[in-house]
Scaffold this motif. Structure first.
Motif, PDB file in Angstrom:
ATOM      1  N   MET A   1       0.852  -1.185   0.000  1.00  0.00           N
ATOM      2  CA  MET A   1       0.000   0.000   0.000  1.00  0.00           C
ATOM      3  C   MET A   1       0.892   1.241   0.000  1.00  0.00           C
ATOM      4  O   MET A   1       2.015   1.214   0.473  1.00  0.00           O
ATOM      5  CB  MET A   1      -0.882   0.019   1.242  1.00  0.00           C
ATOM      6  CG  MET A   1      -1.754  -1.203   1.352  1.00  0.00           C
ATOM      7  SD  MET A   1      -3.312  -1.042   0.528  1.00  0.00           S
ATOM      8  CE  MET A   1      -4.119   0.112   1.572  1.00  0.00           C
ATOM      9  N   GLN A 337       5.603  -1.779  -6.091  1.00  0.00           N
ATOM     10  CA  GLN A 337       5.411  -3.235  -5.977  1.00  0.00           C
ATOM     11  C   GLN A 337       5.423  -3.869  -7.365  1.00  0.00           C
ATOM     12  O   GLN A 337       6.017  -4.921  -7.584  1.00  0.00           O
ATOM     13  CB  GLN A 337       4.085  -3.555  -5.278  1.00  0.00           C
ATOM     14  CG  GLN A 337       4.079  -3.194  -3.811  1.00  0.00           C
ATOM     15  CD  GLN A 337       2.747  -3.467  -3.148  1.00  0.00           C
ATOM     16  OE1 GLN A 337       1.755  -3.770  -3.810  1.00  0.00           O
ATOM     17  NE2 GLN A 337       2.713  -3.340  -1.845  1.00  0.00           N
ATOM     18  N   LEU A 341       8.159  -6.681  -8.759  1.00  0.00           N
ATOM     19  CA  LEU A 341       7.779  -8.002  -9.273  1.00  0.00           C
ATOM     20  C   LEU A 341       8.201  -8.152 -10.736  1.00  0.00           C
ATOM     21  O   LEU A 341       8.708  -9.202 -11.143  1.00  0.00           O
ATOM     22  CB  LEU A 341       6.273  -8.212  -9.125  1.00  0.00           C
ATOM     23  CG  LEU A 341       5.769  -8.249  -7.665  1.00  0.00           C
ATOM     24  CD1 LEU A 341       4.246  -8.232  -7.630  1.00  0.00           C
ATOM     25  CD2 LEU A 341       6.301  -9.473  -6.944  1.00  0.00           C
ATOM     26  N   GLU A 350       0.376 -10.486 -14.517  1.00  0.00           N
ATOM     27  CA  GLU A 350       0.512 -11.462 -13.442  1.00  0.00           C
ATOM     28  C   GLU A 350       0.947 -10.782 -12.144  1.00  0.00           C
ATOM     29  O   GLU A 350       0.523 -11.167 -11.051  1.00  0.00           O
ATOM     30  CB  GLU A 350       1.526 -12.532 -13.858  1.00  0.00           C
ATOM     31  CG  GLU A 350       1.411 -13.791 -13.039  1.00  0.00           C
ATOM     32  CD  GLU A 350       2.331 -14.900 -13.540  1.00  0.00           C
ATOM     33  OE1 GLU A 350       2.902 -14.751 -14.642  1.00  0.00           O
ATOM     34  OE2 GLU A 350       2.458 -15.895 -12.826  1.00  0.00           O
ATOM     35  N   LEU A 354      -0.934 -10.873  -8.562  1.00  0.00           N
ATOM     36  CA  LEU A 354      -0.263 -11.247  -7.309  1.00  0.00           C
ATOM     37  C   LEU A 354      -0.534 -10.220  -6.222  1.00  0.00           C
ATOM     38  O   LEU A 354      -0.845 -10.574  -5.087  1.00  0.00           O
ATOM     39  CB  LEU A 354       1.251 -11.332  -7.528  1.00  0.00           C
ATOM     40  CG  LEU A 354       1.917 -12.675  -7.776  1.00  0.00           C
ATOM     41  CD1 LEU A 354       3.429 -12.472  -7.829  1.00  0.00           C
ATOM     42  CD2 LEU A 354       1.577 -13.683  -6.688  1.00  0.00           C
ATOM     43  N   VAL A 355      -0.413  -8.937  -6.580  1.00  0.00           N
ATOM     44  CA  VAL A 355      -0.592  -7.889  -5.576  1.00  0.00           C
ATOM     45  C   VAL A 355      -2.035  -7.879  -5.069  1.00  0.00           C
ATOM     46  O   VAL A 355      -2.274  -7.780  -3.863  1.00  0.00           O
ATOM     47  CB  VAL A 355      -0.214  -6.502  -6.155  1.00  0.00           C
ATOM     48  CG1 VAL A 355      -0.604  -5.385  -5.194  1.00  0.00           C
ATOM     49  CG2 VAL A 355       1.286  -6.442  -6.455  1.00  0.00           C
ATOM     50  N   SER A 357      -4.323 -10.387  -5.216  1.00  0.00           N
ATOM     51  CA  SER A 357      -4.663 -11.577  -4.443  1.00  0.00           C
ATOM     52  C   SER A 357      -3.950 -11.542  -3.095  1.00  0.00           C
ATOM     53  O   SER A 357      -4.486 -12.007  -2.091  1.00  0.00           O
ATOM     54  CB  SER A 357      -4.405 -12.872  -5.213  1.00  0.00           C
ATOM     55  OG  SER A 357      -3.061 -12.952  -5.559  1.00  0.00           O
ATOM     56  N   GLY A 358      -2.782 -10.910  -3.050  1.00  0.00           N
ATOM     57  CA  GLY A 358      -2.111 -10.710  -1.768  1.00  0.00           C
ATOM     58  C   GLY A 358      -2.920  -9.818  -0.848  1.00  0.00           C
ATOM     59  O   GLY A 358      -3.032 -10.070   0.350  1.00  0.00           O
ATOM     60  N   PHE A 359      -3.525  -8.780  -1.430  1.00  0.00           N
ATOM     61  CA  PHE A 359      -4.355  -7.856  -0.651  1.00  0.00           C
ATOM     62  C   PHE A 359      -5.535  -8.588  -0.012  1.00  0.00           C
ATOM     63  O   PHE A 359      -5.891  -8.363   1.143  1.00  0.00           O
ATOM     64  CB  PHE A 359      -4.849  -6.738  -1.587  1.00  0.00           C
ATOM     65  CG  PHE A 359      -5.828  -5.781  -0.954  1.00  0.00           C
ATOM     66  CD1 PHE A 359      -5.387  -4.796  -0.085  1.00  0.00           C
ATOM     67  CD2 PHE A 359      -7.176  -5.866  -1.241  1.00  0.00           C
ATOM     68  CE1 PHE A 359      -6.287  -3.911   0.497  1.00  0.00           C
ATOM     69  CE2 PHE A 359      -8.086  -4.982  -0.674  1.00  0.00           C
ATOM     70  CZ  PHE A 359      -7.628  -4.004   0.202  1.00  0.00           C
ATOM     71  N   ASN A 361      -5.652 -11.820   0.501  1.00  0.00           N
ATOM     72  CA  ASN A 361      -5.237 -13.134   0.989  1.00  0.00           C
ATOM     73  C   ASN A 361      -5.718 -13.468   2.401  1.00  0.00           C
ATOM     74  O   ASN A 361      -6.290 -14.529   2.641  1.00  0.00           O
ATOM     75  CB  ASN A 361      -3.706 -13.214   0.928  1.00  0.00           C
ATOM     76  CG  ASN A 361      -3.218 -14.632   1.038  1.00  0.00           C
ATOM     77  OD1 ASN A 361      -3.930 -15.549   0.659  1.00  0.00           O
ATOM     78  ND2 ASN A 361      -2.034 -14.813   1.568  1.00  0.00           N
TER      79      ASN A 361
END
Lengths: 397, 254
Positions: A1, A337, A341, A350, A354-355, A357-359, A361
């Protein structure tokens, strides 16, 4: 963030957010609640409880008239679960808190009840599929978890119409109930819902809202406790795209002693006029000693033109509590970020996935229903692919 | 063997007062098997050079060329540069909440190689790379750089260097902020990478300390956005003894 996010201080005392911070016009427990539509004037959008909502688009739902259709409600579950039609005023755990809830109460016709028997431990979820067929319709659902039962109920809202609904949730003493409400109506659909839950002594409610579609979705979730030792986990996920308004209004009313509440709502916004609103009210009444509450709202804004409003409110009438806190943070997608990556060879699309789905997660891990988590994962992938396509098209133009 | 060639590179950044030129004609050739050190005072443009080669969007290349084995690097996206064989160990590695180190490493390795690594050997490789950098294998389950100490972040960069095994590694002040033990561990990792024989290393540093552990073949002194002087290890010894003062005077005249 990004560095723009803020974390509101937490502690056991009510605190000021400094001069100029918004002050609710009235204490939360002084708001009107009524079964009578006439007690709620048609909103003009300046009212505290409507000021974030596009009320002009809700004209038809404000009218005190019967719907133009009966939404299709299809409920089924493992053996032992009772599904039946009951009179609207059988349970009355919910009192409408706004005009649409009162209209829905008046015109729903009958309620669909899902009853989990006393001490039943379900291994499979109960499914309630609600389909709006394109007109205007009202629904009324009652979920009752018997004493010491354990169950999961998934309400899946689909379709293309305007839907006003009330959901009454009763968690019996010592029961553990998980209610997942998925909103994935078509792009033009409208869903205005009120969920009221009462949690029994030493009982636990996991209430999850997953909002993935609909032009306007506004859910008001209210929780109170019928006895000591109750525990409420209120989770919410949303992904608002261009032109969508997704609003969640929560109210946890702590009146019993030694109860817990934990609120975690996370939203991602992408596209022009994508809009989210989160209102998190917690009231700790003078009698509610030993309360422990925390609420957190985080939003991730992926593109220009999207907006997230977040308003946590905490009213504390006793100092004899274990803890009370809230935090709210809204940040833009962090390009650093993305660079990091990509610098490791990961393509931009992609990396974004990732970012994001990480948020989500941590919250996806807490939903606790694999079929919902998997579905959510798939839909987020689709939405990100769509966002990437739109960004690519915008970059070319 | 790979060759990274930088020719007359000019780079500017946007500021409130318009574009500001930071690199003013950099010429540098890094061939496989060579270790180059770029040393220079603060603000000389060392990090700008590293980020420009990696393709950070903040830096605008206004003229010049960067090629890797003849391929135009400047025409590649950030991820394409990494897949072509360039690696940048960052001075300030970025936190990525909710993304585990093991997921991140596997995703990166898959992207670089064009196919997913074989599960059985991969887990062993990751654990070995972590252990070699004195990091607990538990780091695999932690979120990328989140809550890592400064030293752990730097060691994690070298873990990635060893696992992704690029052709050319650019290390941007990997030594800054490390205590002596961490510095030795990190240097050993870089040397392990370099000793494969065909790898190029561009070591950017403000201090001579790391050059006791990593022996450069070439030392370039970077002043005011370009290479002011080149030499062998003796140049680093001179900087150790006298600092940058001689070069700063030259820079002021330019």
């Amino acid at each position: 963030m990004s560095a723009t996010e803020t974390l509101v201080a937490t502690g056991n005392q009510a605190h000021s957010h400094g001069p100029g911070s918004p002050v609710p016009l009235q204490a939360r427990n002084e708001r009107t609640t009524s079964y009578d539509v006439a007690d709620f004037p048609v909103p003009n959008g300046r009212e505290e409880e409507w000021r974030f909502t596009p009320v002009k688009a809700l004209k038809a739902l404000f009218a005190d008239e019967a719907g133009t259709e009966t939404p299709k409600i299809d409920a089924y579950g493992p053996d032992g679960v009772v599904v039946e039609s009951i009179a609207l005023d059988t349970v009355k755990v919910l009192t409408p808190q706004d005009r649409i809830a009162a209209v829905a109460w008046t015109h729903a016709g009958a309620a669909t009840a899902v009853r989990i028997p006393v001490e039943a431990e379900l291994t499979e979820p109960v499914h309630v599929n609600v389909a709006s067929l394109g007109g205007r319709g009202y629904g009324h659902l009652v979920i009752e978890a018997g004493r010491h039962s354990r169950a999961t109920v998934i309400i899946d809202h689909t379709g293309s119409g305007e839907y006003g609904a009330n959901v009454e949730i009763v968690v019996g003493d010592g029961a553990e109930l998980r209610v997942v409400s998925i909103q994935q109506g078509d792009h033009e659909s409208i869903h205005i819902g009120q969920h009221d839950a009462v949690i029994g002594r030493d009982a636990k409610l996991n209430h999850v809202t997953v909002t993935l579609g609909g032009k306007i979705v506004r859910l008001s979730t209210n929780v109170r406790y019928a006895g000591p030792g109750g525990d409420a986990n209120l989770l919410g996920v949303l992904f608002a795209e261009s032109g969508q308004h997704h609003e969640n209004r929560l109210f946890v009313d702590h009146e019993a002693i030694n109860c817990k509440s934990n609120v975690l709502y996370k939203g991602v916004l992408a596209g022009d006029h994508a809009r989210s609103v989160w209102i998190g009210d917690v009231l700790i009444r003078a009698a509610a000693e030993g309360t422990n509450t925390f609420e957190l709202n985080r939003n991730l804004v992926l593109t220009d033109g999207a907006r997230a409003d977040s308003v946590p409110n905490l009213e504390i009438e006793t100092g004899e509590i274990e803890g009370a806190g809230h935090a709210s943070a809204t940040g833009r997608f962090d390009d650093e970020q993305l660079f990091y990556l990509q610098a490791r060879g990961i393509p931009e699309d992609e990396a974004r996935r990732l970012v994001v789905s990480g948020f989500f997660n941590d919250i996806i891990g807490r939903i606790g229903v694999p079929e919902v988590s998997e579905h959510l994962h798939d839909v987020i992938e689709q939405k990100l692919a769509r966002t990437a396509e739109l960004s690519a098209a915008a970059a070319k133009a | 063997m790979a060759t990274l060639e930088i020719r007359d590179l000019h780079v500017s950044v946007d500021t409130e007062n318009g574009p500001k030129e930071i690199l003013r004609g950099v010429d540098l050739t890094i061939a496989g098997g060579q270790t180059h050190a770029i040393m220079g005072p603060n603000g000389s443009g060392k990090s700008t050079l590293a980020y420009s080669i990696a393709g950070h969007p903040k830096y605008n290349v206004t003229s010049g060329t960067v090629t890797l084995d003849g391929e135009d690097v400047l025409d590649m996206k950030v991820d394409e540069r990494a897949r072509a064989g360039l690696f940048l160990a960052m001075q300030y590695p970025v936190e990525v909440p909710g993304v585990s180190v093991s997921n991140f490493l596997r995703t990166a390795k898959t992207a670089i190689d064009g196919e997913a690594p074989k599960l059985r050997t991969w887990v062993k490789d990751v654990n070995k790379a972590l252990t070699d950098l004195d990091m607990d294998p538990d780091f695999g389950t932690r979120n990328v750089n989140e809550g890592f100490s400064g030293g752990e972040k730097k060691r994690h960069e070298i873990v990635q260097l060893e696992l992704l095994n690029p052709k050319i590694a650019i290390l941007d002040e990997t030594d800054s902020g490390l205590d002596i033990d961490a510095l030795k561990i990190v240097s050993t990792g870089v040397n392990r990478f370099a000793e494969q024989g065909d790898k190029g290393v561009l070591l950017i540093t403000h201090y001579t300390r790391i050059l006791r552990y990593i022996k450069p073949d070439f030392v370039h002194v970077f002043v005011d956005g370009k290479v002011a002087e080149e030499g062998g290890h003796e140049l680093a010894d001179e900087l150790e003894a006298n600092g940058y003062e001689r070069f700063l005077k030259t820079g002021a005249k330019a």
